[in-house]
Each structure stands twice: as C-alpha cells, then as structure tokens.
Design an enzyme around this catalytic site. Structure first.
Site, mmCIF file in Angstrom:
data_model
loop_
_atom_site.group_PDB
_atom_site.id
_atom_site.type_symbol
_atom_site.label_atom_id
_atom_site.label_comp_id
_atom_site.label_asym_id
_atom_site.label_seq_id
_atom_site.Cartn_x
_atom_site.Cartn_y
_atom_site.Cartn_z
ATOM 1 N N LYS A 8 55.111 26.924 58.003
ATOM 2 C CA LYS A 8 55.182 26.643 56.556
ATOM 3 C C LYS A 8 53.906 25.948 56.122
ATOM 4 O O LYS A 8 53.184 25.360 56.947
ATOM 5 C CB LYS A 8 56.395 25.770 56.209
ATOM 6 C CG LYS A 8 56.458 24.382 56.895
ATOM 7 C CD LYS A 8 55.698 23.265 56.230
ATOM 8 C CE LYS A 8 55.909 21.910 56.916
ATOM 9 N NZ LYS A 8 54.842 20.925 56.650
ATOM 10 N N ASP A 44 61.969 18.375 58.383
ATOM 11 C CA ASP A 44 61.549 19.711 57.931
ATOM 12 C C ASP A 44 62.460 20.823 58.438
ATOM 13 O O ASP A 44 62.271 21.988 58.073
ATOM 14 C CB ASP A 44 60.134 20.028 58.461
ATOM 15 C CG ASP A 44 59.045 19.367 57.637
ATOM 16 O OD1 ASP A 44 59.333 18.944 56.502
ATOM 17 O OD2 ASP A 44 57.911 19.280 58.131
HETATM 18 O O1 C5P Z 1 61.838 13.589 60.402
HETATM 19 P P1 C5P Z 1 60.740 13.736 61.409
HETATM 20 O O2 C5P Z 1 61.177 13.345 62.791
HETATM 21 O O3 C5P Z 1 60.066 15.047 61.378
HETATM 22 O O4 C5P Z 1 59.637 12.687 60.960
HETATM 23 C C1 C5P Z 1 58.635 12.239 61.839
HETATM 24 C C2 C5P Z 1 58.157 10.862 61.396
HETATM 25 O O5 C5P Z 1 57.460 10.957 60.140
HETATM 26 C C3 C5P Z 1 59.274 9.891 61.115
HETATM 27 O O6 C5P Z 1 59.623 9.180 62.284
HETATM 28 C C4 C5P Z 1 58.693 8.968 60.073
HETATM 29 O O7 C5P Z 1 57.884 8.002 60.695
HETATM 30 C C5 C5P Z 1 57.755 9.874 59.290
HETATM 31 N N1 C5P Z 1 58.353 10.404 58.038
HETATM 32 C C6 C5P Z 1 58.466 9.565 56.937
HETATM 33 N N2 C5P Z 1 59.012 10.036 55.773
HETATM 34 C C7 C5P Z 1 59.424 11.312 55.673
HETATM 35 C C8 C5P Z 1 59.326 12.187 56.784
HETATM 36 C C9 C5P Z 1 58.781 11.697 57.946
HETATM 37 O O8 C5P Z 1 58.092 8.380 56.998
HETATM 38 N N3 C5P Z 1 59.923 11.750 54.523
#
Ligand code: C5P
Length: 298
Positions: free
Chosen positions: A11, A135
């Site tokens: 994406k 995501d």
């Molecule tokens: O949700 P995911 O594990 O993909 O996110 C990775 C990291 O990115 C999270 O641990 C967080 O630190 C940061 N993040 C964030 N806000 C979001 C998405 C991700 O702070 N909306």
C-alpha cells in the site's frame, strides 16, 4: 488437497495527518490508504503443523515475530486442529512504509480461512487483524480507503483509477515505532480536527479530464527525512522527473510519485535505479481487482 496461492499487495498512504498522541500511546491518524500492484506472494498447503519458509529479494526472518506466523497461530487458536506449510516470497522491502508485513498478515488470515474451509464472519477476521497491527484491517478491503483511529478503522472510498505510480526505496528501512516516538510536540499534543477536507480523494473522473491528484501531505515526512536525508534527494528527483504529486508512504522510507503516463515514469525508473535506488514501477490497484485476484488454486 490443492495449493492456494495468494498475492499480498503493498500500500501507499495518499496523505497522512497526525492529530495527536492518544492515552494508549498510539497516534490518532487520518490517512488515505491505497493498494498498489507491487506484491509479495504467499502459498499455503495443508499440513500437520504450521511452518513458514521465506524466499525472494527481501527475505525477512521466519521467527516468532514474523507477521505471517503470528497471523497463522492466531487463526489456529480460533480453529484448532489445522496446520499449513506456508511459503512467503518477499518482494516488498521491509521497513519501507509500504505495509508488506501487514498485508502478509491479512492475506494469511483470509488464505488460511479458505484453506481450512472455515466461514469466518467479516467482523471476526477484522477483530483478529486489529490484534496484529494498525495497518492489517485495511488489507481485508484493499482499493482506496480512509483510515482513522490508529489506522485500523476503515472506510472504503470510491476507487481511484489505476494511475501509474513509481515507488523508490533508498535501500535502508526506518522503524515505525522510532518515527512516531520522535515526532515534534506540535504534532503529538491533543488537537481536534473539524474538517475532513483533503483526506478524501476525488471520485474517479468520467469527464475525460485528468483527475486532480489528492493532497499527499504526510506529517511523518520531516521526521523521517531528518533520520534519512537520502529521502529528500529521492523526492526531488521524482518531482524533477515529471511526477504530478510526490510523497513518502507511511513512516517511510519509501517515497513515490503519481505520473500522468508510463513513458516519463519508465525513464525516471531507469535513472533512479542506475543511481542505486530500489525502484518499483507500479499502478494503483482498485478494490474489485484486489478482491478478484487475491487467491488462485493450483
Ligand atoms: O500497530 P503497529 O504495531 O503496526 O504499530 C507499530 C508502532 O508504531 C506502534 O508500536 C507505535 O509505536 C507506532 N504507532 C503509533 N500510532 C499509530 C500507529 C503506530 O504511535 N497510529
């Protein structure tokens, strides 16, 4: 029983605004997500246990952190007594902001539900997808979607046309957690956004005129460029090479340009590649194409 092959598309974020830091530590986002033709391939075969092998130009570790394994194990907890031999061909660079790991996870949930002939309600799949990453739910839909919350609340939008897009990656990834952790205070203090203008791309044209490119402002870009100055130069080359709109995807480190046609895109792809960038000449993938070509049996 037969082998199930899947395409796990990448994406790009067609703009990403950070509205503030939330009490749970995540950041409140408004972003338009769009599937593109660059894709990993994953094959699933019934087996006693769950196993994973990784090949391709960007092999990632096949350990417990691998999102394919995490997705498979999560689904197997819901549907005990099943296993699968999984082969992942990694063509989407990791740490690029192109959502490769998230796409692999979503496609693994959908693929194994098919392989194991389990009719999971969409809301069950969505609940599992959210546990795997912000995501991941988007890839249950594909096409053009608005994403809000931490990125996991999805609103499908009318699809954009299959515009040509050139994605360039400097060969070095960025950590999403690190980018969010080092955002300036101006982005992380609580704010309220009263307007959705700029987040929703225009509906596909039909008038014969070229559609307006969407606003591609990405609030993570300045922080990413500070960590990886090569991004600024890649960006400049996309602009100079004739891209109509240029931006970074997600938390980086891939940047991309939308092009009015293929010829300029191909010329620029050749010169960026000669300069050492990893270059992917792609097109946007609308939802119907995405859904219709996810799986094939052989
Ligand atoms: O949700 P995911 O594990 O993909 O996110 C990775 C990291 O990115 C999270 O641990 C967080 O630190 C940061 N993040 C964030 N806000 C979001 C998405 C991700 O702070 N909306």
């Amino acid at each position: 029983m037969s082998l199930l092959r899947a395409r796990a598309h990448a994406k790009v974020n067609l703009g990403l605004r950070v509205l503030g830091r939330r009490a749970d530590g995540y950041h409140e986002l408004r972003t338009t997500l769009q599937t593109i033709s660059l894709a990993d391939t994953i094959s699933f075969e019934p087996a006693e246990d769950i196993s994973l092998q990784v090949t391709g130009p960007y092999p990632v570790p096949a350990g417990d952190d691998n999102l394919v394994l995490r997705a498979a194990r999560l689904l197997a907890r819901e549907l005990p007594g099943h296993g699968a031999r999984i082969l992942l061909e990694k063509r989407i660079p990791p740490g690029s902001g192109l959502g490769g790991g998230s796409s692999d996870a979503a496609v693994t949930l959908m693929g194994l539900a098919r392989l194991w002939e389990a009719a999971l309600e969409p809301h069950r799949l969505d609940a599992l997808a959210r546990q795997l990453g912000s995501d991941v739910p988007f890839f249950l839909y594909g096409g053009t979607c608005l994403a809000v919350g931490r990125g996991e609340e999805i609103l499908p939008l009318p699809d954009l046309p299959a515009w040509p897009i050139l994605v360039a990656w400097p060969g070095e990834g960025l950590s999403t957690a690190e980018i969010y952790a080092t955002l300036p205070e101006s982005l992380t203090r609580q704010r309220i956004l009263s307007s959705m203008k700029g987040f929703v791309p225009p509906p596909p044209g039909g008038t014969g005129e070229a559609a307006e490119p969407p606003d591609l402002t990405n609030d993570l870009e300045t922080t990413a460029i500070r960590r990886l100055p090569a991004l600024e130069r890649l960006r400049e080359r996309l602009v100079a090479g004739g891209a109509q709109a240029v931006a970074m995807s997600g938390s980086g480190s891939a940047v991309f340009g939308l092009f009015p046609g293929e010829s300029r895109l191909e010329r620029l792809a050749a010169s960026l590649s000669a300069a050492g960038a990893h270059v992917f000449a792609c097109h946007l993938v609308p939802r119907e194409t995405y859904r219709g070509t996810l799986f094939e049996r052989s």
